[in-house]
Structure formats: C-alpha cells, structure tokens
Design an enzyme around this catalytic site. Structure first.
Site, short mmCIF file in Angstrom:
data_model
loop_
_atom_site.label_atom_id
_atom_site.label_comp_id
_atom_site.label_asym_id
_atom_site.label_seq_id
_atom_site.Cartn_x
_atom_site.Cartn_y
_atom_site.Cartn_z
N GLN A 11 0.82 -1.20 0.00
CA GLN A 11 0.00 0.00 0.00
C GLN A 11 0.86 1.26 0.00
OE1 GLN A 11 -3.40 -1.25 2.27
NE2 GLN A 11 -3.93 0.86 2.64
N SER A 89 4.77 -5.62 3.29
CA SER A 89 3.40 -5.71 3.82
C SER A 89 2.52 -6.53 2.86
CB SER A 89 2.84 -4.31 4.08
OG SER A 89 1.66 -4.38 4.82
N LEU A 90 1.53 -5.90 2.19
CA LEU A 90 0.69 -6.63 1.22
C LEU A 90 1.53 -7.35 0.17
CD1 LEU A 90 -0.61 -6.00 -1.93
CD2 LEU A 90 -1.96 -7.30 -0.28
N ARG A 114 -8.22 -9.77 4.19
CA ARG A 114 -7.27 -8.87 4.88
C ARG A 114 -7.68 -7.41 4.67
NH1 ARG A 114 -2.11 -6.16 3.69
NH2 ARG A 114 -0.52 -6.61 5.29
N HIS A 189 0.10 -3.02 11.49
CA HIS A 189 1.39 -3.56 11.96
C HIS A 189 1.68 -3.14 13.41
CE1 HIS A 189 2.19 -5.17 8.03
NE2 HIS A 189 1.95 -4.00 7.49
N GLN A 238 2.14 -11.19 10.65
CA GLN A 238 2.42 -9.95 9.92
C GLN A 238 1.47 -8.81 10.26
OE1 GLN A 238 1.16 -8.47 6.28
NE2 GLN A 238 2.94 -9.21 5.16
#
Length: 293
Positions: A11, A89-90, A114, A189, A238
């Site tokens: 993102q 991340s993603l 998610r 996170h 994560q």
C-alpha cells in the site's frame, strides 16, 4: 552468474491508471475474470477510476495483488525466475504467490479478507518520520505505551503506529526533518490489530500452503524460508508485527543477491533499498514496456 531478487510493493505504491497496459494483454484476461468473480468488482475499472477509488484500502490491496501477480506471470512466461523473493506488507502475498506457496485465487481470497478487516479497523494512527535520531526515537517508543515501530524502511525512514494519543506524544518528543501522518484507517502492523488478526486466522488456516520454490524473506523475520508451516506462521504474525524492510534489504547481499527487480507500480522499494545497499543493481517492472526480454 547474476543472482536476482524480486520484491513487491504494498500500500502506498498504488496510482490511478496503474496496470492500464497489461489489462488488455491476453495472458491477463483469465486472471482478471477470476478476480472479478472473487471480488465482485472489476480491478481495471477501479484502477482507472478518476476519483482515486484505488487508494481506499478495501480496493488498494486486491488491485495491487492482481496487477503484481499478472506482471509475475508475464515475467515467468518470458523465462525469468528469481533466486529470492520478498514483499513489503501486502507485497508479501505476491512474493508467496511467485514462490508457488499458494495459487492466484487462494492468495486473492486471503487479500480480500485482509483488506476488509484492515478497512474496518479504527481508533489507530500511523505517521512516517524522515531524517531523525534513531536512538532518540527508540527510547521514546519504549517510554510510551500503545505505540510501536511499524515499518523500519531504512536508516532514515520509518513509520510508527499506535493510538492517536501515543503517536502524537512520540511526534512531539522526537525531532525529525519531516513527520507525516498517514491517511489510513487504523494502526496497521501494531498490537492494536490483534482482533483483526484473530478474525483473519481461520481464513488463513483454510488455505493450504506448499513449500516455497524459492526462499522468501518475510516481513516479521527476514531470514530465508521455504517451509510451508513457517511461512504461514510468519504471515499470521504480519498483521500485528513490524515490517522489517531495512533488515530485508541488508539480507539481500548476504544471500549473494546482486540485482533486485521491483515488480509492481512505482519505485518505492528500490528507493528504500538504494539507501541501505547502494551497490545492488536496481530495476523496476511496472508495465509491459518494462518487461525484460
């Protein structure tokens, strides 16, 4: 012989119009049809929507996953393979898809859930700091409850995450060249995502993971892994764990990598890696025109 890592942005790398030239490629048609069936909406339509719909978390994550996965397919069709993969991340979901840990549809089901959970998360705040005293920042985070280092991107760029009060408290105490509050719905996170992580667990458990065909450096643990159970456990952590991108970058040369290709829109990750490992050869593949022959 050149050893290459493929890295996948998350993102923040999305942009209106991304993927435009790949959507018409014959190889993309099947993936886009599968995606529309799973998501209930059209990825090309959202990516090209002038109102920046693609920057709403609910849409951002599936769109990035689909665009990056199609680019992976096109690269592999041309005979290219990485020696190592990692995603921010993603982007870790695309790294796992690339390593054949799960198929395209399974990964998209995970990303869809998610994105739903993260878009409903609230009561949190994130802020990026650029040009700061790391020791001072770490000390301040230790002394302040409900705030963590969410993204350790490189020596001069991090993101903190927590309750608005805690994030504001840290920002007021730490001198930085630039501090920017991020336009996100929650404290990603960080431990504040614990409820979302619990809701995500059964969805993750329902997807069978295969051993990775190439080693994966995970966000929460930047050591190479191929074991299916280990990779699933790391992905579960994560949502509440930090993105340790600075350590991932440092690990690349240690693993004998000398070339890094950022697969996806923008140049965020190559920009971050350049500051940490200036000797690596860095490339980006964000469109058909960028595909190596």
């Amino acid at each position: 012989m050149t050893r290459t890592a493929w890295v996948f942005p998350g993102q923040g790398s999305q942009a209106v119009g991304m993927g435009a030239d790949i959507f018409d490629h014959p190889a993309a048609k099947q993936k886009l049809a599968q995606a529309e069936q799973i998501l209930g909406w059209s990825v090309p339509e959202v990516c090209q929507s002038e109102d920046d719909k693609v920057s709403n978390t609910l849409y951002t994550q599936p769109c990035l996953y689909v665009v990056e996965a199609i680019l992976v397919d096109l690269m592999q069709e041309r005979g290219h393979q990485p020696n190592l993969v990692a995603g921010h991340s993603l982007g870790e979901y695309v790294a796992l898809y690339t390593a054949n840990v799960f198929d395209f549809e399974s990964g998209l089901h995970l990303v869809k859930r998610r994105s739903e959970l993260m878009s409903h998360a609230s009561d949190g705040m994130m802020a990026a700091l650029i040009g700061f005293d790391r020791e001072q920042l770490e000390q301040q985070i230790q002394q302040t409850s409900d705030v963590v280092l969410a993204n350790d991107n490189n020596a001069g760029q991090v993101v903190i995450s927590g309750t608005p009060e805690a994030v504001e408290a840290v920002l007021s105490q730490v001198k930085a060249k630039r501090a920017v509050k991020l336009n996100v719905s929650g404290a990603f996170h960080s431990p504040l995502m614990a409820d979302a992580a619990v809701e995500f667990q059964p969805v993750l458990e329902s997807v069978a993971f295969q051993p990775a065909q190439v080693p994966v450096l995970s966000n929460v643990d930047p050591s190479p892994a191929t074991d299916a159970a280990v990779l699933k456990e790391r992905l579960q952590q994560q949502m509440t764990g930090s993105v340790r991108w600075r350590e991932i970058s440092l690990r690349l040369p240690e693993e004998g990598i000398d070339r890094v290709i950022e697969v996806g829109p923008g140049k965020v990750l190559t920009g971050l890696i350049k500051r940490t490992c200036p000797t690596l050869t860095l490339e980006t593949v964000g469109s058909l025109a960028d595909l190596p022959n």
